[in-house]
Write a protein that holds these residues in place. Structure first.
Motif, PDB file in Angstrom:
ATOM      1  N   THR A   1      75.821  17.641  86.977  1.00 47.35           N
ATOM      2  CA  THR A   1      74.547  16.947  87.084  1.00 47.35           C
ATOM      3  C   THR A   1      74.627  15.672  86.250  1.00 47.35           C
ATOM      4  OG1 THR A   1      73.330  19.012  87.371  1.00 47.35           O
ATOM      5  CG2 THR A   1      72.059  17.076  86.707  1.00 47.35           C
ATOM      6  N   MET A   2      74.449  14.543  86.906  1.00 53.03           N
ATOM      7  CA  MET A   2      74.583  13.247  86.247  1.00 53.03           C
ATOM      8  C   MET A   2      73.259  12.831  85.615  1.00 53.03           C
ATOM      9  SD  MET A   2      75.737   9.684  88.051  1.00 53.03           S
ATOM     10  CE  MET A   2      75.628   8.104  87.222  1.00 53.03           C
ATOM     11  N   VAL A   3      73.332  12.343  84.377  1.00 47.16           N
ATOM     12  CA  VAL A   3      72.185  11.763  83.685  1.00 47.16           C
ATOM     13  C   VAL A   3      72.611  10.375  83.225  1.00 47.16           C
ATOM     14  CG1 VAL A   3      70.568  11.965  81.771  1.00 47.16           C
ATOM     15  CG2 VAL A   3      71.358  14.030  82.954  1.00 47.16           C
ATOM     16  N   ALA A   4      72.044   9.355  83.839  1.00 44.57           N
ATOM     17  CA  ALA A   4      72.456   7.984  83.576  1.00 44.57           C
ATOM     18  C   ALA A   4      71.491   7.286  82.627  1.00 44.57           C
ATOM     19  CB  ALA A   4      72.544   7.211  84.888  1.00 44.57           C
ATOM     20  N   PRO A   5      71.969   6.300  81.866  1.00 45.29           N
ATOM     21  CA  PRO A   5      71.067   5.488  81.047  1.00 45.29           C
ATOM     22  C   PRO A   5      70.117   4.683  81.925  1.00 45.29           C
ATOM     23  CG  PRO A   5      73.367   5.219  80.375  1.00 45.29           C
ATOM     24  CD  PRO A   5      73.380   5.922  81.692  1.00 45.29           C
ATOM     25  N   ALA A   6      69.118   4.096  81.317  1.00 48.25           N
ATOM     26  CA  ALA A   6      68.202   3.226  82.048  1.00 48.25           C
ATOM     27  C   ALA A   6      68.975   2.063  82.662  1.00 48.25           C
ATOM     28  CB  ALA A   6      67.119   2.713  81.110  1.00 48.25           C
ATOM     29  N   ALA A   7      68.431   1.519  83.721  1.00 49.15           N
ATOM     30  CA  ALA A   7      69.089   0.418  84.432  1.00 49.15           C
ATOM     31  C   ALA A   7      69.465  -0.705  83.470  1.00 49.15           C
ATOM     32  CB  ALA A   7      68.155  -0.117  85.523  1.00 49.15           C
ATOM     33  N   GLY A   8      70.727  -1.102  83.567  1.00 51.32           N
ATOM     34  CA  GLY A   8      71.216  -2.189  82.740  1.00 51.32           C
ATOM     35  C   GLY A   8      71.619  -1.801  81.339  1.00 51.32           C
TER      36      GLY A   8
ATOM     37  N   TRP B   1      69.791  12.400  75.038  1.00 49.76           N
ATOM     38  CA  TRP B   1      70.105  11.677  73.798  1.00 49.76           C
ATOM     39  C   TRP B   1      71.202  10.643  74.038  1.00 49.76           C
ATOM     40  CZ3 TRP B   1      74.875  13.495  71.232  1.00 49.76           C
ATOM     41  CH2 TRP B   1      75.241  12.695  70.139  1.00 49.76           C
ATOM     42  N   LEU B   2      72.247  11.043  74.725  1.00 54.46           N
ATOM     43  CA  LEU B   2      73.358  10.133  74.990  1.00 54.46           C
ATOM     44  C   LEU B   2      72.939   8.985  75.902  1.00 54.46           C
ATOM     45  CD1 LEU B   2      76.222  12.753  75.381  1.00 54.46           C
ATOM     46  CD2 LEU B   2      76.087  10.985  73.614  1.00 54.46           C
ATOM     47  N   ALA B   3      72.045   9.261  76.853  1.00 52.69           N
ATOM     48  CA  ALA B   3      71.556   8.197  77.729  1.00 52.69           C
ATOM     49  C   ALA B   3      70.883   7.100  76.906  1.00 52.69           C
ATOM     50  CB  ALA B   3      70.590   8.763  78.763  1.00 52.69           C
ATOM     51  N   GLY B   4      70.183   7.499  75.838  1.00 49.92           N
ATOM     52  CA  GLY B   4      69.553   6.521  74.963  1.00 49.92           C
ATOM     53  C   GLY B   4      70.555   5.651  74.224  1.00 49.92           C
ATOM     54  N   LEU B   5      71.807   6.111  74.145  1.00 49.84           N
ATOM     55  CA  LEU B   5      72.882   5.336  73.511  1.00 49.84           C
ATOM     56  C   LEU B   5      73.687   4.547  74.532  1.00 49.84           C
ATOM     57  CD1 LEU B   5      74.258   8.007  70.988  1.00 49.84           C
ATOM     58  CD2 LEU B   5      72.515   6.253  70.598  1.00 49.84           C
ATOM     59  N   GLY B   6      73.305   4.644  75.811  1.00 51.45           N
ATOM     60  CA  GLY B   6      74.019   3.928  76.868  1.00 51.45           C
ATOM     61  C   GLY B   6      75.154   4.705  77.487  1.00 51.45           C
ATOM     62  N   VAL B   7      75.273   5.998  77.130  1.00 52.40           N
ATOM     63  CA  VAL B   7      76.352   6.839  77.650  1.00 52.40           C
ATOM     64  C   VAL B   7      75.889   7.556  78.915  1.00 52.40           C
ATOM     65  CG1 VAL B   7      77.859   8.818  77.153  1.00 52.40           C
ATOM     66  CG2 VAL B   7      77.317   7.155  75.344  1.00 52.40           C
ATOM     67  N   THR B   8      76.722   7.541  79.941  1.00 53.21           N
ATOM     68  CA  THR B   8      76.447   8.258  81.182  1.00 53.21           C
ATOM     69  C   THR B   8      77.003   9.667  81.049  1.00 53.21           C
ATOM     70  OG1 THR B   8      76.608   6.205  82.449  1.00 53.21           O
ATOM     71  CG2 THR B   8      76.778   8.273  83.679  1.00 53.21           C
ATOM     72  N   SER B   9      76.147  10.664  81.226  1.00 53.59           N
ATOM     73  CA  SER B   9      76.562  12.056  81.012  1.00 53.59           C
ATOM     74  C   SER B   9      76.606  12.833  82.314  1.00 53.59           C
ATOM     75  CB  SER B   9      75.603  12.755  80.046  1.00 53.59           C
ATOM     76  OG  SER B   9      75.667  12.179  78.760  1.00 53.59           O
ATOM     77  N   PHE B  10      77.438  13.869  82.303  1.00 52.81           N
ATOM     78  CA  PHE B  10      77.578  14.778  83.437  1.00 52.81           C
ATOM     79  C   PHE B  10      77.555  16.195  82.880  1.00 52.81           C
ATOM     80  CE2 PHE B  10      79.479  10.776  84.481  1.00 52.81           C
ATOM     81  CZ  PHE B  10      79.163  10.552  85.818  1.00 52.81           C
ATOM     82  N   VAL B  11      76.468  16.907  83.102  1.00 49.12           N
ATOM     83  CA  VAL B  11      76.330  18.267  82.573  1.00 49.12           C
ATOM     84  C   VAL B  11      77.067  19.230  83.496  1.00 49.12           C
ATOM     85  CG1 VAL B  11      74.732  20.088  81.914  1.00 49.12           C
ATOM     86  CG2 VAL B  11      74.127  17.687  81.513  1.00 49.12           C
ATOM     87  N   LEU B  12      77.995  19.974  82.921  1.00 49.15           N
ATOM     88  CA  LEU B  12      78.857  20.867  83.683  1.00 49.15           C
ATOM     89  C   LEU B  12      78.327  22.292  83.665  1.00 49.15           C
ATOM     90  CD1 LEU B  12      81.585  21.469  85.156  1.00 49.15           C
ATOM     91  CD2 LEU B  12      82.597  21.766  82.878  1.00 49.15           C
TER      92      LEU B  12
END
Length: 304
Positions: A58-65, A95-106
């Protein structure tokens, strides 16, 4: 001809592996290795997902840009019997999205399959994200793993067993490098031997009576080499479920192999602290992790 067919198969497979933000997609659309349809549906008990037979990302991406190119495969804990998707998955991803990191929950296979199914799943996840790095707006050289408890063992397995034959299934994606570029390990299960071993995780992963050779092979402090990626380890002194000896042994092995590593053992909190508040300096571990990621150039400028 064989090379052309393999390339065609890889292209077709990757077309089906396109996780939009927030959508869970199967890791093995061509069929789960050693599938067990008789297991029935997975279920949720007290917020923990169990009986997983169809691994997903499941992908969790940072805000656009806001994406900085770094990606993290998140492996929640649960003793290789359950997956704490929310507490040690989605919360970390946000939390990581707030740092600009794109996460993938496995969401990975566990006790119902045993070793090496979880290893295959985490390495497949890394290969999948690396193969589609341009689409996901991530740098293929900045893909790491984050794992808690048994998920920490899985993440550390990716960092030490990324080239192991047991992590391959013969799929076209096996041709993509599976080594993570960094590891963040939170109160991880590391050893399968001795008093520090977490008996429940060992039984779920390796069975009732694993051989001494198998326990040694999956005691990850014995698998560290100079090729193991840099690591940040977080543990608490009060963890009696998975003693901090696990992180200490792994840190010592990393140091012997001259792998960059940092270890924080906080005083307060037992096992599974997650991102809980009210635990003194322990609750500030995300800030320490942010500093470590920034220092390593994974949130912008810094050392590489």
């Amino acid at each position: 001809m064989k090379k052309h067919v393999t390339s065609l198969m890889l292209s077709m497979l990757m077309t089906s592996l396109n996780p939009a933000a927030g959508a869970a997609v199967p890791l093995w659309p061509e069929g789960v290795p050693n599938a067990k349809p008789q297991l029935g549906a997975e279920y949720v008990n007290d917020g923990l997902v169990a009986n997983v037979s169809i691994p997903t990302l499941t992908m969790v991406a940072p805000a656009a840009g806001k994406a900085n190119g770094t990606a993290a495969i998140i492996c929640p804990g649960g003793g290789y019997a359950r997956v704490a998707v929310e507490k040690e998955g989605m919360r970390y991803a946000q939390w990581l999205a707030g740092l600009g990191v794109t996460s993938f929950v496995l969401k990975y296979r566990m006790a119902e399959f045993g070793h090496p199914a979880p290893l295959q799943d985490v390495l497949r996840a890394i290969r999948m994200v690396r193969a589609r790095a341009a689409e996901y707006n991530v740098d293929p050289h900045r893909i790491g793993v984050v794992g808690s408890s048994a998920g920490g063992h899985l993440a550390a397995s990716a960092g030490t067993l990324f080239d192991h034959p047991e992590g391959r299934t013969g799929a076209p994606l096996d041709n993509v490098a599976a080594r993570p570029d960094f590891m963040i390990l939170l109160y991880p299960v590391i050893t399968m031997e001795g008093a520090a071993a977490h008996a429940g995780s060992r039984k779920a992963l390796l069975g009732d009576k694993p051989s001494p050779e198998l326990m040694r092979r999956m005691s990850l402090e014995t698998r560290v080499t100079s090729a193991t990626p840099p690591a940040l380890l977080i543990h608490t002194q009060g963890d009696t479920g998975v003693p901090p000896d696990n992180s200490i042994a792994f840190y010592q092995a990393l140091t012997r192999a001259k792998v960059p590593a940092e270890l924080h053992i906080f005083e307060q909190g037992g096992h599974g602290v997650g991102m809980a508040d009210g635990l003194g300096t322990t609750s500030a571990w995300p800030k320490r992790a942010e500093e470590w990621l920034r220092m390593r150039g994974l949130l912008g400028s810094g050392v590489h």
